[in-house]
Design an enzyme around this catalytic site. Structure first.
Site, mmCIF file in Angstrom:
data_model
loop_
_atom_site.group_PDB
_atom_site.id
_atom_site.type_symbol
_atom_site.label_atom_id
_atom_site.label_comp_id
_atom_site.label_asym_id
_atom_site.label_seq_id
_atom_site.Cartn_x
_atom_site.Cartn_y
_atom_site.Cartn_z
ATOM 1 N N SER A 59 44.291 41.748 48.928
ATOM 2 C CA SER A 59 45.231 40.911 48.084
ATOM 3 C C SER A 59 46.572 41.673 47.633
ATOM 4 O O SER A 59 47.310 41.162 46.699
ATOM 5 C CB SER A 59 44.243 40.743 46.902
ATOM 6 O OG SER A 59 44.107 41.974 45.958
ATOM 7 N N TYR A 75 51.220 41.716 53.770
ATOM 8 C CA TYR A 75 50.313 40.803 52.893
ATOM 9 C C TYR A 75 50.916 39.558 53.123
ATOM 10 O O TYR A 75 49.854 38.456 53.583
ATOM 11 C CB TYR A 75 50.302 41.337 51.602
ATOM 12 C CG TYR A 75 49.552 40.635 50.668
ATOM 13 C CD1 TYR A 75 48.278 40.221 50.850
ATOM 14 C CD2 TYR A 75 50.105 39.833 49.571
ATOM 15 C CE1 TYR A 75 47.484 39.155 49.911
ATOM 16 C CE2 TYR A 75 49.565 39.114 48.685
ATOM 17 C CZ TYR A 75 48.317 38.712 48.770
ATOM 18 O OH TYR A 75 47.779 37.896 47.911
ATOM 19 N N ARG A 88 58.001 37.290 34.857
ATOM 20 C CA ARG A 88 57.740 36.625 36.117
ATOM 21 C C ARG A 88 56.478 35.575 36.183
ATOM 22 O O ARG A 88 56.281 34.567 36.269
ATOM 23 C CB ARG A 88 57.738 37.664 37.236
ATOM 24 C CG ARG A 88 57.185 36.843 38.441
ATOM 25 C CD ARG A 88 57.478 37.987 39.832
ATOM 26 N NE ARG A 88 56.961 37.396 41.011
ATOM 27 C CZ ARG A 88 55.423 37.571 41.309
ATOM 28 N NH1 ARG A 88 54.686 38.312 40.651
ATOM 29 N NH2 ARG A 88 55.075 36.859 42.376
HETATM 30 P P1 NAI Z 1 40.874 41.018 44.643
HETATM 31 O O1 NAI Z 1 41.341 42.222 45.471
HETATM 32 O O2 NAI Z 1 40.265 41.135 43.279
HETATM 33 O O3 NAI Z 1 39.578 40.313 45.390
HETATM 34 C C1 NAI Z 1 39.227 40.083 46.623
HETATM 35 C C2 NAI Z 1 37.838 40.420 46.999
HETATM 36 O O4 NAI Z 1 37.855 40.295 48.529
HETATM 37 C C3 NAI Z 1 37.402 41.668 46.743
HETATM 38 O O5 NAI Z 1 36.295 41.569 45.937
HETATM 39 C C4 NAI Z 1 36.959 42.725 48.022
HETATM 40 O O6 NAI Z 1 35.781 43.295 48.029
HETATM 41 C C5 NAI Z 1 36.901 41.382 48.938
HETATM 42 N N1 NAI Z 1 37.157 41.948 50.571
HETATM 43 C C6 NAI Z 1 38.284 42.588 50.688
HETATM 44 N N2 NAI Z 1 38.223 42.670 52.080
HETATM 45 C C7 NAI Z 1 36.997 42.198 52.436
HETATM 46 C C8 NAI Z 1 36.421 42.244 53.828
HETATM 47 N N3 NAI Z 1 36.916 42.712 54.823
HETATM 48 N N4 NAI Z 1 35.214 41.319 53.752
HETATM 49 C C9 NAI Z 1 34.655 40.883 52.769
HETATM 50 N N5 NAI Z 1 35.174 40.813 51.511
HETATM 51 C C10 NAI Z 1 36.244 41.472 51.452
HETATM 52 O O7 NAI Z 1 41.995 39.506 44.586
HETATM 53 P P2 NAI Z 1 41.818 38.509 43.680
HETATM 54 O O8 NAI Z 1 43.097 38.690 42.895
HETATM 55 O O9 NAI Z 1 40.806 38.247 43.356
HETATM 56 O O10 NAI Z 1 42.397 37.254 44.890
HETATM 57 C C11 NAI Z 1 41.716 36.615 45.745
HETATM 58 C C12 NAI Z 1 42.220 36.015 46.690
HETATM 59 O O11 NAI Z 1 43.499 35.201 46.248
HETATM 60 C C13 NAI Z 1 42.894 36.996 47.703
HETATM 61 O O12 NAI Z 1 42.925 36.484 48.960
HETATM 62 C C14 NAI Z 1 44.379 36.822 47.194
HETATM 63 O O13 NAI Z 1 45.207 37.266 48.315
HETATM 64 C C15 NAI Z 1 44.522 35.721 46.710
HETATM 65 N N6 NAI Z 1 45.655 35.553 45.396
HETATM 66 C C16 NAI Z 1 45.505 35.927 44.569
HETATM 67 C C17 NAI Z 1 46.416 36.112 43.322
HETATM 68 C C18 NAI Z 1 45.859 36.505 42.110
HETATM 69 O O14 NAI Z 1 46.967 35.783 41.222
HETATM 70 N N7 NAI Z 1 44.996 37.035 41.610
HETATM 71 C C19 NAI Z 1 47.730 35.443 43.692
HETATM 72 C C20 NAI Z 1 47.888 35.118 45.095
HETATM 73 C C21 NAI Z 1 46.948 35.188 46.044
HETATM 74 C C1 15L Z 2 49.333 38.070 44.762
HETATM 75 O O1 15L Z 2 49.351 37.580 45.864
HETATM 76 C C2 15L Z 2 48.359 39.242 44.534
HETATM 77 O O2 15L Z 2 46.958 38.975 45.038
HETATM 78 C C3 15L Z 2 48.256 38.948 42.985
HETATM 79 O O3 15L Z 2 47.321 40.255 42.803
HETATM 80 C C4 15L Z 2 49.399 39.097 42.215
HETATM 81 O O4 15L Z 2 50.047 40.270 42.177
HETATM 82 C C5 15L Z 2 50.053 37.846 42.597
HETATM 83 O O5 15L Z 2 50.288 37.484 44.053
HETATM 84 C C6 15L Z 2 51.606 37.728 42.040
HETATM 85 O O6 15L Z 2 52.316 37.524 42.801
HETATM 86 O O7 15L Z 2 51.666 37.979 40.840
#
Ligand code: NAI
Ligand code: 15L
Length: 269
Positions: free
Chosen positions: A73, A138, A176
């Protein structure tokens, strides 16, 4: 398509996954959980890597839809990001195709379009069909993921809503984020809309609350039935007092992707 009830939630141990585990059941879902890491308080969660095709096929068997949050992420090496976010996504689509799962909600990101200049003043909101301008490997993986979703719709009839999430955290913590915040309850509302809307084909939406300072156009999300209820504005005075407004020529604030364009945070593993 009948309304999905049993949903596989990948990335269930992560930040958004933990929030959605709490909030999605109230929208009527039975969740099956998957993550490469153990999921706190969920001994039945499937612990599997997206590299494991057999485990993914078993994980999707019998579910109505998938909410796919798992993956890297933040920024990392090209090889690591592509393995988890592109090859891993391919494995998920193949598992869905083999098991007849017809709907995926894909966690894309604002970083697929992160080098898009951020609107200022009276500039129009950024449309959902703005060209991909990834700001990191990413972001590139998310742009590729959206294309993969389009391919699996055109070639195999698997529907996807790609949600370009802004920042989904309990509260906004930066200037932001006042523009791109997605409150966790609104995230659950948006995922519910993405799971239940009819005939989505491949639809791309931005994922934000109804923020007063919004940068992008939520109309494709609203067309799915998403009706956001939150706005970051009540947090604005405190955040601006603590952090100050960024200078107009600050390169880390010039684009939608913010500091990902200049000094991206790195995936720790
Ligand atoms: P996070 O990093 O907290 O959670 C991602 C989860 O995916 C983790 O629990 C990790 O163990 C699991 N993971 C990673 N690689 C893996 C693999 N190869 N196989 C199985 N599990 C795997 O990320 P978060 O913040 O919860 O984001 C969730 C999704 O939303 C991600 O795809 C991220 O790119 C996307 N996203 C999140 C944003 C946010 O504001 N939190 C913003 C934009 C997108
Ligand atoms: C993302 O895509 C990341 O997964 C999250 O951790 C934040 O950083 C978010 O974008 C952001 O742009 O704030």
């Amino acid at each position: 398509m009948p309304a999905p009830r049993t949903v596989l939630l990948t990335g269930a141990a992560g930040g958004v996954g933990t929030l959605m585990r709490e909030l999605l059941p109230a929208h009527g879902y039975d969740l099956r959980l998957l993550d490469v890491a153990p999921v706190d308080g969920a001994p039945d969660a499937i612990v599997a890597d997206l590299a494991d095709r057999k485990a993914l096929r078993e994980a999707v068997r019998g579910v109505d839809a998938v909410v796919h949050l798992a993956g890297i992420s933040l920024e990392s090496t090209f090889e690591k990001v592509m393995a988890a976010n592109v090859t891993g996504l391919h494995h998920l689509y193949e598992a869905a195709r083999e098991e007849g799962v017809r709907r995926i909600v894909f966690a894309s990101s604002n970083h697929a379009v992160g080098f898009t200049p951020r609107p200022r003043g009276d500039d129009p909101l950024v449309p959902v069909d703005t060209p991909h301008r990834p700001d990191t490997f990413y972001g590139l993986s998310k742009a590729f993921g959206e294309d993969m979703a389009q391919f699996y719709w055109d070639a195999h009839g698997i529907e996807t809503v790609s949600v370009r999430i802004g920042s989904c955290f309990p509260e906004p913590t930066s200037v932001r984020m006042l523009s791109i915040w997605l409150s966790p309850p609104d995230c659950a509302r948006l995922l519910h809309a993405a799971l239940t809307a009819e005939d989505v084909g491949h639809t791309v939406v931005y994922g934000s609350s109804a923020n007063t300072r919004l940068w992008w156009d939520l109309s494709s999300a609203r067309a799915l039935g998403y009706a956001p209820r939150d706005d970051s504005e009540p947090f604005a005075e405190r955040i601006i007092a603590e952090r100050g407004l960024p200078a107009d020529d600050d390169p880390a604030e010039a684009h939608l992707g913010g500091h990902f364009c200049t000094d991206p945070p790195r995936w720790p593993h």
